[in-house]
Design a protein around this motif. Structure first.
Motif, PDB file in Angstrom:
ATOM      1  N   ALA A 278      -2.461   2.966   4.286  1.00 43.85           N
ATOM      2  CA  ALA A 278      -2.669   1.521   4.271  1.00 43.85           C
ATOM      3  C   ALA A 278      -1.673   0.828   5.201  1.00 43.85           C
ATOM      4  CB  ALA A 278      -2.534   0.985   2.850  1.00 43.85           C
ATOM      5  N   LEU A 279      -0.440   1.289   5.186  1.00 49.07           N
ATOM      6  CA  LEU A 279       0.566   0.726   6.090  1.00 49.07           C
ATOM      7  C   LEU A 279       0.202   0.992   7.542  1.00 49.07           C
ATOM      8  CD1 LEU A 279       3.869   1.598   4.234  1.00 49.07           C
ATOM      9  CD2 LEU A 279       3.123  -0.691   4.904  1.00 49.07           C
ATOM     10  N   ASP A 280      -0.231   2.208   7.800  1.00 49.93           N
ATOM     11  CA  ASP A 280      -0.583   2.598   9.172  1.00 49.93           C
ATOM     12  C   ASP A 280      -1.771   1.785   9.694  1.00 49.93           C
ATOM     13  OD1 ASP A 280       0.269   4.226  11.276  1.00 49.93           O
ATOM     14  OD2 ASP A 280      -1.280   5.727  10.868  1.00 49.93           O
ATOM     15  N   GLU A 281      -2.696   1.471   8.806  1.00 49.96           N
ATOM     16  CA  GLU A 281      -3.891   0.717   9.191  1.00 49.96           C
ATOM     17  C   GLU A 281      -3.731  -0.780   8.954  1.00 49.96           C
ATOM     18  OE1 GLU A 281      -7.000   2.527   6.926  1.00 49.96           O
ATOM     19  OE2 GLU A 281      -6.666   4.500   7.829  1.00 49.96           O
ATOM     20  N   GLU A 282      -2.565  -1.176   8.455  1.00 41.71           N
ATOM     21  CA  GLU A 282      -2.262  -2.586   8.171  1.00 41.71           C
ATOM     22  C   GLU A 282      -3.311  -3.225   7.269  1.00 41.71           C
ATOM     23  OE1 GLU A 282      -1.455  -4.688  11.787  1.00 41.71           O
ATOM     24  OE2 GLU A 282      -0.010  -3.190  12.461  1.00 41.71           O
ATOM     25  N   ARG A 283      -3.591  -2.553   6.149  1.00 46.93           N
ATOM     26  CA  ARG A 283      -4.521  -3.112   5.175  1.00 46.93           C
ATOM     27  C   ARG A 283      -3.824  -3.177   3.812  1.00 46.93           C
ATOM     28  NH1 ARG A 283      -6.291   1.367   2.276  1.00 46.93           N
ATOM     29  NH2 ARG A 283      -6.356   3.292   3.457  1.00 46.93           N
ATOM     30  N   PRO A 284      -4.381  -3.955   2.876  1.00 53.98           N
ATOM     31  CA  PRO A 284      -3.750  -4.102   1.552  1.00 53.98           C
ATOM     32  C   PRO A 284      -3.701  -2.784   0.789  1.00 53.98           C
ATOM     33  CG  PRO A 284      -5.489  -5.725   1.864  1.00 53.98           C
ATOM     34  CD  PRO A 284      -5.565  -4.780   3.018  1.00 53.98           C
ATOM     35  N   VAL A 285      -2.721  -2.674  -0.084  1.00 53.65           N
ATOM     36  CA  VAL A 285      -2.546  -1.489  -0.912  1.00 53.65           C
ATOM     37  C   VAL A 285      -2.937  -1.834  -2.342  1.00 53.65           C
ATOM     38  CG1 VAL A 285      -0.840   0.099  -1.867  1.00 53.65           C
ATOM     39  CG2 VAL A 285      -0.681  -0.598   0.511  1.00 53.65           C
ATOM     40  N   GLY A 286      -3.596  -0.923  -3.009  1.00 49.78           N
ATOM     41  CA  GLY A 286      -3.951  -1.133  -4.411  1.00 49.78           C
ATOM     42  C   GLY A 286      -5.194  -1.991  -4.551  1.00 49.78           C
ATOM     43  N   GLN A 287      -5.615  -2.140  -5.795  1.00 53.26           N
ATOM     44  CA  GLN A 287      -6.801  -2.941  -6.077  1.00 53.26           C
ATOM     45  C   GLN A 287      -6.431  -4.417  -6.044  1.00 53.26           C
ATOM     46  OE1 GLN A 287      -8.131  -1.405  -9.815  1.00 53.26           O
ATOM     47  NE2 GLN A 287      -9.238   0.279  -8.862  1.00 53.26           N
ATOM     48  N   GLY A 288      -7.163  -5.157  -5.277  1.00 61.33           N
ATOM     49  CA  GLY A 288      -6.889  -6.582  -5.185  1.00 61.33           C
ATOM     50  C   GLY A 288      -5.580  -6.885  -4.479  1.00 61.33           C
ATOM     51  N   GLY A 289      -5.067  -5.937  -3.722  1.00 60.56           N
ATOM     52  CA  GLY A 289      -3.825  -6.160  -2.992  1.00 60.56           C
ATOM     53  C   GLY A 289      -2.591  -6.189  -3.876  1.00 60.56           C
ATOM     54  N   ASP A 290      -2.696  -5.657  -5.095  1.00 62.52           N
ATOM     55  CA  ASP A 290      -1.551  -5.649  -6.019  1.00 62.52           C
ATOM     56  C   ASP A 290      -0.590  -4.533  -5.631  1.00 62.52           C
ATOM     57  OD1 ASP A 290       0.191  -6.108  -8.043  1.00 62.52           O
ATOM     58  OD2 ASP A 290      -1.189  -5.594  -9.665  1.00 62.52           O
ATOM     59  N   GLU A 291       0.170  -4.775  -4.580  1.00 58.81           N
ATOM     60  CA  GLU A 291       1.050  -3.757  -4.007  1.00 58.81           C
ATOM     61  C   GLU A 291       2.193  -3.397  -4.944  1.00 58.81           C
ATOM     62  OE1 GLU A 291       1.916  -5.879  -0.440  1.00 58.81           O
ATOM     63  OE2 GLU A 291       0.094  -5.171   0.538  1.00 58.81           O
ATOM     64  N   ARG A 292       2.732  -4.377  -5.623  1.00 54.16           N
ATOM     65  CA  ARG A 292       3.868  -4.125  -6.523  1.00 54.16           C
ATOM     66  C   ARG A 292       3.463  -3.154  -7.639  1.00 54.16           C
ATOM     67  NH1 ARG A 292       9.282  -4.130  -7.149  1.00 54.16           N
ATOM     68  NH2 ARG A 292       9.830  -4.526  -9.288  1.00 54.16           N
ATOM     69  N   ALA A 293       2.327  -3.404  -8.260  1.00 53.90           N
ATOM     70  CA  ALA A 293       1.857  -2.534  -9.350  1.00 53.90           C
ATOM     71  C   ALA A 293       1.623  -1.115  -8.840  1.00 53.90           C
ATOM     72  CB  ALA A 293       0.589  -3.097  -9.976  1.00 53.90           C
ATOM     73  N   THR A 294       1.118  -0.989  -7.639  1.00 49.47           N
ATOM     74  CA  THR A 294       0.857   0.329  -7.057  1.00 49.47           C
ATOM     75  C   THR A 294       2.153   1.106  -6.866  1.00 49.47           C
ATOM     76  OG1 THR A 294      -1.107  -0.503  -5.937  1.00 49.47           O
ATOM     77  CG2 THR A 294      -0.156   1.522  -5.076  1.00 49.47           C
ATOM     78  N   THR A 295       3.169   0.437  -6.331  1.00 48.81           N
ATOM     79  CA  THR A 295       4.440   1.140  -6.108  1.00 48.81           C
ATOM     80  C   THR A 295       5.172   1.392  -7.417  1.00 48.81           C
ATOM     81  OG1 THR A 295       5.595  -0.933  -5.619  1.00 48.81           O
ATOM     82  CG2 THR A 295       4.707   0.306  -3.740  1.00 48.81           C
TER      83      THR A 295
END
Length: 159
Positions: free
Chosen positions: A111-128
């Motif tokens: 996701a970082l490499d492709e510059e797109r959101p991480v996780g469902q709904g862009g909830d990056e904090r919950a994913t990490t």
């Protein structure tokens, strides 16, 4: 021969498992940093490097149980309860790493490499945070195995 196998087993554990536990533990905060500042190429490179370390040393880490089983066979302790529990915990740690940690690390790195959101709904904090939890479980399992290897209930070493 037992001393040689034990030495290789311990060295493999230090050289292979140590880097995986450290790199995996460093990954979630590094990923949060990279997700917060995706324009910073160093932050993204750090995440990619930590992922590579985890992948490579996970493969090298296979030597730990291989030499551990060979050592146990030479010592005649394959049926001992402490060893069976250690084997089960090692297998569980491997499953956690392969099924829960590495795939999530890979998804974040992609996701970082492709510059797109991480996780469902862009909830990056919950994913990490979930990744950090699974990494913690992996590390605790290895800590338990290490303690069992040192204490070895029923051992004749006096420990």
């Amino acid at each position: 021969m037992t001393k040689f196998l034990l030495a290789v087993h311990v060295l493999a554990a230090i050289v292979a498992i140590g880097p995986v536990t450290v790199a995996a533990s460093m990954f979630p905060p590094a990923a949060r940093q990279a997700l917060a500042t995706p324009e910073d190429p160093r932050a993204v490179q750090t995440v990619l490097l930590l992922l590579r370390i985890c992948r490579v040393y996970a493969v090298v880490g296979v030597a730990v149980p291989v030499f551990g089983l060979a050592t146990a066979k030479n010592m005649g302790v394959l049926g001992d309860t402490w060893l069976i529990v250690s084997i089960a915990l090692t297998a569980l740690a491997a499953v956690v790493l392969v099924a829960l940690v590495l795939p999530r690390q890979t998804a974040i790195a992609e996701a970082l490499d492709e510059e797109r959101p991480v996780g469902q709904g862009g909830d990056e904090r919950a994913t990490t945070v979930r990744l950090a939890m699974f990494t913690g479980v992996f590390n605790v399992l290895w800590a338990a195995v290490t303690v069992l290897m040192i204490v070895r209930p029923g051992s004749t070493t006096g420990a």
